[in-house]
Design a protein around this motif. Structure first.
Motif, PDB file in Angstrom:
ATOM      1  N   VAL A  33       0.675  -1.294  -0.074  1.00 59.67           N
ATOM      2  CA  VAL A  33       0.167  -0.084   0.043  1.00 59.67           C
ATOM      3  C   VAL A  33       0.737   1.083   0.220  1.00 59.67           C
ATOM      4  CG1 VAL A  33      -1.649   1.426   1.484  1.00 59.67           C
ATOM      5  CG2 VAL A  33      -2.000  -1.145   1.023  1.00 59.67           C
ATOM      6  N   ALA A  34       1.994   1.410   0.887  1.00 61.15           N
ATOM      7  CA  ALA A  34       2.960   2.277   0.509  1.00 61.15           C
ATOM      8  C   ALA A  34       3.338   2.529  -0.900  1.00 61.15           C
ATOM      9  CB  ALA A  34       4.077   2.119   1.678  1.00 61.15           C
ATOM     10  N   LEU A  35       3.802   1.681  -1.404  1.00 58.78           N
ATOM     11  CA  LEU A  35       4.312   1.571  -2.510  1.00 58.78           C
ATOM     12  C   LEU A  35       3.248   2.182  -3.750  1.00 58.78           C
ATOM     13  CD1 LEU A  35       6.689  -1.293  -2.781  1.00 58.78           C
ATOM     14  CD2 LEU A  35       7.287   0.967  -2.632  1.00 58.78           C
ATOM     15  N   SER A  36       1.817   1.624  -3.627  1.00 59.31           N
ATOM     16  CA  SER A  36       0.737   1.854  -4.253  1.00 59.31           C
ATOM     17  C   SER A  36       0.521   3.271  -4.248  1.00 59.31           C
ATOM     18  CB  SER A  36      -0.355   0.940  -4.072  1.00 59.31           C
ATOM     19  OG  SER A  36      -0.059  -0.406  -4.203  1.00 59.31           O
ATOM     20  N   GLY A  54      -4.802  10.253   1.720  1.00 54.18           N
ATOM     21  CA  GLY A  54      -5.766   8.774   1.295  1.00 54.18           C
ATOM     22  C   GLY A  54      -4.894   7.427   1.804  1.00 54.18           C
ATOM     23  N   GLY A  55      -3.446   7.545   1.193  1.00 52.34           N
ATOM     24  CA  GLY A  55      -2.485   6.382   1.362  1.00 52.34           C
ATOM     25  C   GLY A  55      -2.252   6.287   2.706  1.00 52.34           C
ATOM     26  N   GLY A  56      -1.907   7.523   3.365  1.00 54.65           N
ATOM     27  CA  GLY A  56      -1.743   7.479   4.628  1.00 54.65           C
ATOM     28  C   GLY A  56      -2.783   6.893   5.659  1.00 54.65           C
ATOM     29  N   VAL A  57      -4.032   7.218   5.427  1.00 56.39           N
ATOM     30  CA  VAL A  57      -4.969   6.803   6.241  1.00 56.39           C
ATOM     31  C   VAL A  57      -5.097   5.196   6.165  1.00 56.39           C
ATOM     32  CG1 VAL A  57      -7.732   7.094   6.402  1.00 56.39           C
ATOM     33  CG2 VAL A  57      -6.440   9.125   6.245  1.00 56.39           C
ATOM     34  N   LEU A  58      -4.863   4.967   4.913  1.00 58.08           N
ATOM     35  CA  LEU A  58      -4.844   3.213   4.821  1.00 58.08           C
ATOM     36  C   LEU A  58      -4.060   2.656   5.439  1.00 58.08           C
ATOM     37  CD1 LEU A  58      -6.907   1.055   3.388  1.00 58.08           C
ATOM     38  CD2 LEU A  58      -5.389   1.401   1.747  1.00 58.08           C
ATOM     39  N   LEU A  59      -2.671   3.308   5.342  1.00 56.41           N
ATOM     40  CA  LEU A  59      -1.665   2.594   6.245  1.00 56.41           C
ATOM     41  C   LEU A  59      -2.010   2.631   7.764  1.00 56.41           C
ATOM     42  CD1 LEU A  59       1.342   4.197   4.252  1.00 56.41           C
ATOM     43  CD2 LEU A  59       0.473   1.740   4.275  1.00 56.41           C
ATOM     44  N   VAL A  60      -2.667   3.625   8.210  1.00 59.29           N
ATOM     45  CA  VAL A  60      -3.011   3.690   9.669  1.00 59.29           C
ATOM     46  C   VAL A  60      -3.955   2.669   9.954  1.00 59.29           C
ATOM     47  CG1 VAL A  60      -3.880   5.108  11.306  1.00 59.29           C
ATOM     48  CG2 VAL A  60      -2.225   6.082   9.949  1.00 59.29           C
ATOM     49  N   LEU A  61      -4.953   2.469   9.121  1.00 58.34           N
ATOM     50  CA  LEU A  61      -6.003   1.434   9.162  1.00 58.34           C
ATOM     51  C   LEU A  61      -5.328   0.041   9.232  1.00 58.34           C
ATOM     52  CD1 LEU A  61      -8.853   2.409   7.069  1.00 58.34           C
ATOM     53  CD2 LEU A  61      -8.623   2.669   9.531  1.00 58.34           C
ATOM     54  N   ILE A  62      -4.406  -0.127   8.553  1.00 53.90           N
ATOM     55  CA  ILE A  62      -3.568  -1.510   8.341  1.00 53.90           C
ATOM     56  C   ILE A  62      -2.942  -1.757   9.657  1.00 53.90           C
ATOM     57  CG2 ILE A  62      -1.812  -2.716   7.288  1.00 53.90           C
ATOM     58  CD1 ILE A  62      -2.655  -1.446   4.638  1.00 53.90           C
ATOM     59  N   VAL A  63      -2.358  -0.724  10.287  1.00 54.37           N
ATOM     60  CA  VAL A  63      -1.410  -1.003  11.410  1.00 54.37           C
ATOM     61  C   VAL A  63      -2.498  -1.205  12.462  1.00 54.37           C
ATOM     62  CG1 VAL A  63       0.117   0.283  13.192  1.00 54.37           C
ATOM     63  CG2 VAL A  63       0.473   0.607  10.915  1.00 54.37           C
ATOM     64  N   ILE A  64      -3.557  -0.374  12.830  1.00 53.81           N
ATOM     65  CA  ILE A  64      -4.589  -0.685  13.605  1.00 53.81           C
ATOM     66  C   ILE A  64      -5.076  -2.245  13.452  1.00 53.81           C
ATOM     67  CG2 ILE A  64      -6.916   0.150  14.565  1.00 53.81           C
ATOM     68  CD1 ILE A  64      -6.054   2.722  13.799  1.00 53.81           C
ATOM     69  N   ALA A  65      -5.664  -2.691  12.291  1.00 56.01           N
ATOM     70  CA  ALA A  65      -6.094  -3.854  12.224  1.00 56.01           C
ATOM     71  C   ALA A  65      -5.034  -4.823  12.746  1.00 56.01           C
ATOM     72  CB  ALA A  65      -6.374  -3.954  10.542  1.00 56.01           C
ATOM     73  N   ALA A  66      -3.708  -4.575  12.075  1.00 62.81           N
ATOM     74  CA  ALA A  66      -2.777  -5.814  12.749  1.00 62.81           C
ATOM     75  C   ALA A  66      -2.632  -5.890  14.100  1.00 62.81           C
ATOM     76  CB  ALA A  66      -1.558  -5.371  12.144  1.00 62.81           C
TER      77      ALA A  66
END
Length: 123
Positions: A33-36, A54-66
């Motif tokens: 996602v970071a590269l995308s 938008g990419g940053g928000v998705l990255l934060v959601l991934i960290v929270i989900a993990a």
């Protein structure tokens, strides 16, 4: 007795296979996602600020989900991340295809992990 050296308390509950697989998939997905995000930014598919935020928000959601992968909320958030990543097809076809691949990997991991966890619980 704790299984963590130097820290008294109750022992940690063993992590489920589903949670382990979820964290593994999300860790790899974080990098992709970071590269995308950089691809969408570089191709100017969106305004610069919007693509990076938008990419940053998705990255934060991934960290929270993990981090919450041992709970149902974390798995549900992981599903939401997969849907958002697949929705990236409107920005770039390649991003959408990679999102579909990760969505399939996530689905397979949840099915097989759940199956293994149920078998281990029955044993």
């Amino acid at each position: 007795m704790s299984d963590r050296p130097g820290r008294p308390g109750r022992p940690r509950r063993p992590r489920s296979v589903t949670a382990s697989l979820a964290q593994i998939v999300l860790a790899f997905e974080f990098v992709v996602v970071a590269l995308s995000t950089l691809v969408v930014f570089g191709l100017r598919a969106l305004p610069a600020g919007l693509s990076l935020v938008g990419g940053g928000v998705l990255l934060v959601l991934i960290v929270i989900a993990a981090g919450l992968a041992t709970r149902r909320a974390g798995i549900a958030l992981g599903w939401a991340v997969q849907v958002l990543f697949v929705a990236g097809v409107v920005l770039n076809l390649g991003v959408g295809i990679v999102g579909l691949i990760f969505g399939a990997l996530w689905t397979y991991s949840m099915i097989v992990g759940g199956r293994i966890d149920r078998r281990n619980a029955a044993a």
